[in-house]
Design a protein around this motif. Structure first.
Motif, PDB file in Angstrom:
ATOM      1  N   VAL A  62      -4.971  -0.300  -3.704  1.00 30.82           N
ATOM      2  CA  VAL A  62      -5.675   0.595  -3.763  1.00 30.82           C
ATOM      3  C   VAL A  62      -4.933   1.969  -3.278  1.00 30.82           C
ATOM      4  CG1 VAL A  62      -7.655  -0.469  -3.379  1.00 30.82           C
ATOM      5  CG2 VAL A  62      -6.638   0.518  -1.254  1.00 30.82           C
ATOM      6  N   SER A  63      -5.258   3.042  -4.157  1.00 31.06           N
ATOM      7  CA  SER A  63      -4.623   4.523  -3.565  1.00 31.06           C
ATOM      8  C   SER A  63      -5.315   5.154  -2.573  1.00 31.06           C
ATOM      9  CB  SER A  63      -4.691   5.444  -4.873  1.00 31.06           C
ATOM     10  OG  SER A  63      -4.095   4.783  -5.986  1.00 31.06           O
ATOM     11  N   ILE A  64      -4.378   5.568  -1.640  1.00 26.08           N
ATOM     12  CA  ILE A  64      -4.916   6.482  -0.259  1.00 26.08           C
ATOM     13  C   ILE A  64      -4.324   7.690  -0.530  1.00 26.08           C
ATOM     14  CG2 ILE A  64      -4.838   6.493   2.146  1.00 26.08           C
ATOM     15  CD1 ILE A  64      -6.652   4.351   1.181  1.00 26.08           C
ATOM     16  N   ASN A  65      -5.164   8.839  -0.596  1.00 23.51           N
ATOM     17  CA  ASN A  65      -4.698  10.091  -0.560  1.00 23.51           C
ATOM     18  C   ASN A  65      -4.886  10.746   0.728  1.00 23.51           C
ATOM     19  OD1 ASN A  65      -4.213  12.950  -0.830  1.00 23.51           O
ATOM     20  ND2 ASN A  65      -4.857  12.792  -3.113  1.00 23.51           N
ATOM     21  N   HIS A  66      -3.667  11.285   1.310  1.00 23.93           N
ATOM     22  CA  HIS A  66      -3.643  11.806   2.828  1.00 23.93           C
ATOM     23  C   HIS A  66      -4.052  13.118   2.751  1.00 23.93           C
ATOM     24  CE1 HIS A  66      -1.334   8.574   5.004  1.00 23.93           C
ATOM     25  NE2 HIS A  66      -1.032   8.256   3.559  1.00 23.93           N
TER      26      HIS A  66
END
Length: 225
Positions: A77-81
């Motif tokens: 899953v993609s985690i955008n900071h």
């Protein structure tokens, strides 16, 4: 004049810098955790867990199902900071009407430490407990009884909550079928302690009993009259 031009230019530079879009830093990670039954500290199987990404413009949802031990996983899953985007793990509550009920929960994902083992605590309900007299007997004043039911098992996890409910003789009378017994539902599973306080033929007595109600279970309790 030169000083005014310099100040104006400086303000424009500062304003432009403040309006620059925050840079997106994206990590592709695995998220894992456990659906925990607060009533007995065991894993809960076959529970739908949602991974939710939320922005001001809406959000996306990915779903998975907990395994036999209550563990769940979200892979790649993609985690955008970017600070404008938040991520949550969510379990929706179920009332128990037409399904096996339990409370829901939501947990904020720590974007700086996604390797945490997230424990999602829920409280499962039993389906229903019928309280009745067998055979049906009319309780006539001054005779009376009250059955107090108290669930203490969950107390170690929720120290400010002990679940109780009462059933009185006025609720369990022969006659029209709707009044010959009393249904109790929407309460946590676990061991319930029962105390029947009764007056019969001028004699007062207190009777102690217990019954274990599992997740989704139903049972009948006969009042000791």
């Amino acid at each position: 004049m030169r000083k005014l031009i310099f100040l104006a230019t400086t303000c424009i530079v500062i304003y432009s810098a403040s309006c620059k879009k925050e840079k997106d830093i994206i990590d592709v990670v695995n998220i894992h955790g456990k659906v925990n039954n607060l009533c007995n500290d065991s894993g809960m199987a076959n529970i739908t867990v949602k991974f939710v990404s939320q922005t001001s413009g809406g959000g996306d949802v990915v779903k998975t199902i907990s395994d036999l031990n209550g563990n769940f996983y979200f892979y790649n899953v993609s985690i955008n900071h970017n600070s404008g985007i938040n991520y949550f793990l969510n379990i929706e509550s179920k009332s128990g009407t037409g399904d096996i009920g339990f409370t829901g929960t939501t947990e904020l994902i720590n974007k700086d430490n996604v390797n945490l083992n997230y424990v999602l605590n829920v409280v499962p309900f039993f389906d229903y407990l019928i309280v009745k007299m067998q055979p049906p007997v009319a309780v006539v004043t001054p005779d009376t009884f009250t059955v107090r039911m108290e669930q203490r098992i969950i107390h170690k996890n929720l120290p400010d909550q002990i679940n109780t409910f009462l059933v009185s003789s006025g609720w369990v009378q022969p006659g029209y079928p709707s009044y010959s017994d009393h249904y109790c539902y929407g309460y946590p599973m676990g061991k319930w302690y029962l105390e029947t306080d009764k007056f019969k033929n001028g004699i007062h007595s207190i009777i102690h009993d217990s019954i274990y109600m599992n997740w989704g279970a139903n049972a009948t309790y006969i009042v000791p009259w």
